[in-house]
Motif scaffolding. Structure first.
Motif, PDB file in Angstrom:
ATOM      1  N   MET A  98      -5.717   1.953  -2.726  1.00  0.00           N
ATOM      2  CA  MET A  98      -5.862   0.927  -1.691  1.00  0.00           C
ATOM      3  C   MET A  98      -7.192   0.187  -1.816  1.00  0.00           C
ATOM      4  SD  MET A  98      -4.767  -0.633   0.961  1.00  0.00           S
ATOM      5  CE  MET A  98      -3.425   0.144   1.823  1.00  0.00           C
ATOM      6  N   GLN A  99      -8.290   0.937  -1.994  1.00  0.00           N
ATOM      7  CA  GLN A  99      -9.609   0.295  -2.094  1.00  0.00           C
ATOM      8  C   GLN A  99      -9.692  -0.594  -3.336  1.00  0.00           C
ATOM      9  OE1 GLN A  99     -11.627   4.076  -1.833  1.00  0.00           O
ATOM     10  NE2 GLN A  99     -12.701   3.455   0.037  1.00  0.00           N
ATOM     11  N   LEU A 102      -7.757  -3.765  -2.645  1.00  0.00           N
ATOM     12  CA  LEU A 102      -8.486  -4.649  -1.725  1.00  0.00           C
ATOM     13  C   LEU A 102      -9.586  -5.431  -2.444  1.00  0.00           C
ATOM     14  CD1 LEU A 102      -8.640  -2.325   1.408  1.00  0.00           C
ATOM     15  CD2 LEU A 102      -7.412  -4.501   1.260  1.00  0.00           C
ATOM     16  N   LEU A 124      -4.750  -6.106   5.003  1.00  0.00           N
ATOM     17  CA  LEU A 124      -4.298  -4.728   4.801  1.00  0.00           C
ATOM     18  C   LEU A 124      -2.786  -4.671   4.580  1.00  0.00           C
ATOM     19  CD1 LEU A 124      -6.571  -2.990   7.448  1.00  0.00           C
ATOM     20  CD2 LEU A 124      -6.730  -2.743   4.964  1.00  0.00           C
ATOM     21  N   LYS A 128      -0.821  -3.282   1.270  1.00  0.00           N
ATOM     22  CA  LYS A 128       0.277  -2.296   1.326  1.00  0.00           C
ATOM     23  C   LYS A 128       1.525  -2.823   0.642  1.00  0.00           C
ATOM     24  CE  LYS A 128      -0.950   0.604   5.177  1.00  0.00           C
ATOM     25  NZ  LYS A 128      -0.905   0.816   6.610  1.00  0.00           N
TER      26      LYS A 128
END
Ligand code: ADP
Ligand code: ADP
Length: 238
Positions: A98-99, A102, A124, A128
């Motif tokens: 996820m990081q 991003l 976010l 996803k």
């Protein structure tokens, strides 16, 4: 979408003519594989397309605008619209999937927002969604260093998709992967190309992979374009 006119790149340090007088036009529907041996100029070509490498002569038009005349700010916009994936993934190993995904959004956020690491609900949700698109939802919070090579490249693809690009560029993205995994990655790239209407340009040295997945093959030899056409017309002349 991208027009390349008489593109040449000479590296002054080594006096290498990496690309010589390349002219072609790339359209949204193209899934392009760029073939060529090591040193043929594939990587230089890809880097010219997103403005990382300046042409020695010739022009590259992105949506009709000559990017060789762009300042840094305008080049940033081109790079934002151009997702990039790499042979060695270029991920941050200790951060989660996820990081890492991003970080693909950093290009179009203010530096203040990046500094405090704050993301909106929309950002976010987008992260996803692209993680789901590449089939890694169950691993979203796992550290990238714990993933297999194929999974790491899926993260690389998700990070590129998080930029919501118009163009996806790949510099030998399967060169470090085994044949089965390489096919899975190309299948995923084909799906994304079709679903997101994404001009896709991928360097490969494996002719069979290019013939299987490309709608159009470009072949480079010693910096010259020696073939541009559909895979069924491509004959390996080496
Ligand atoms: P490929 O991706 O097909 O292996 P490259 O574009 O990396 O080819 O390299 C084309 C040629 O340009 C090679 O001869 C290489 O050694 C040379 N070259 C690539 N990058 C540089 C650079 N930054 N400085 C000098 N020569 C370079
Ligand atoms: P590949 O040949 O596809 O690159 P790897 O040998 O890297 O596969 O990994 C095989 C499996 O082991 C994968 O499912 C991966 O998630 C897991 N794995 C690899 N490295 C680690 C690690 N440091 N910690 C936990 N699991 C790992």
């Amino acid at each position: 979408m991208i027009q390349v006119k008489n593109l040449s790149v000479h590296y002054p340090d080594t006096k290498v003519k990496a690309l010589t007088d390349i002219s072609l036009s790339l359209e949204r529907g193209d899934f392009v594989c760029v073939l060529g041996k090591s040193g043929a100029g594939k990587s230089t070509f890809i880097r010219c397309l997103n403005g990382l490498q300046k042409p020695t002569s010739g022009q590259i038009y992105f949506d009709g605008k000559d990017i060789s005349a762009h300042n840094e700010e305008k080049l940033r916009k081109v790079r934002r619209e151009t997702g990039m994936i790499f042979q060695h993934f270029s991920l941050i190993p200790r951060l989660s999937v996820m990081q890492n995904v991003l970080t693909g959004m950093f290009g179009y956020r203010s530096s203040f927002k990046n500094l405090i690491g704050w993301f909106t609900a929309d950002e976010l949700a987008l992260a996803k969604r692209v993680i789901a698109d590449v089939g890694l939802s169950e691993m979203a919070y796992r550290k990238v260093e714990q993933l297999s090579g194929g999974q790491k490249q899926r993260v690389g693809i998700a990070r590129a998709l998080a930029q919501q690009p118009k163009v996806l560029l790949g510099d030998e993205p399967v060169a470090s992967l085994d044949p089965g995994t390489s096919n899975h990655i190309f299948t995923l790239l084909t799906e994304m190309h079709e679903r997101l209407d994404l001009l896709t340009i991928i360097n490969v040295h494996d002719i069979e992979l290019a013939k299987r997945y490309a709608s159009r093959i470009l072949a480079l030899k010693d910096g010259k374009l020696i073939f541009d056409g559909p895979p069924e017309d491509f004959r390996d002349s080496e």
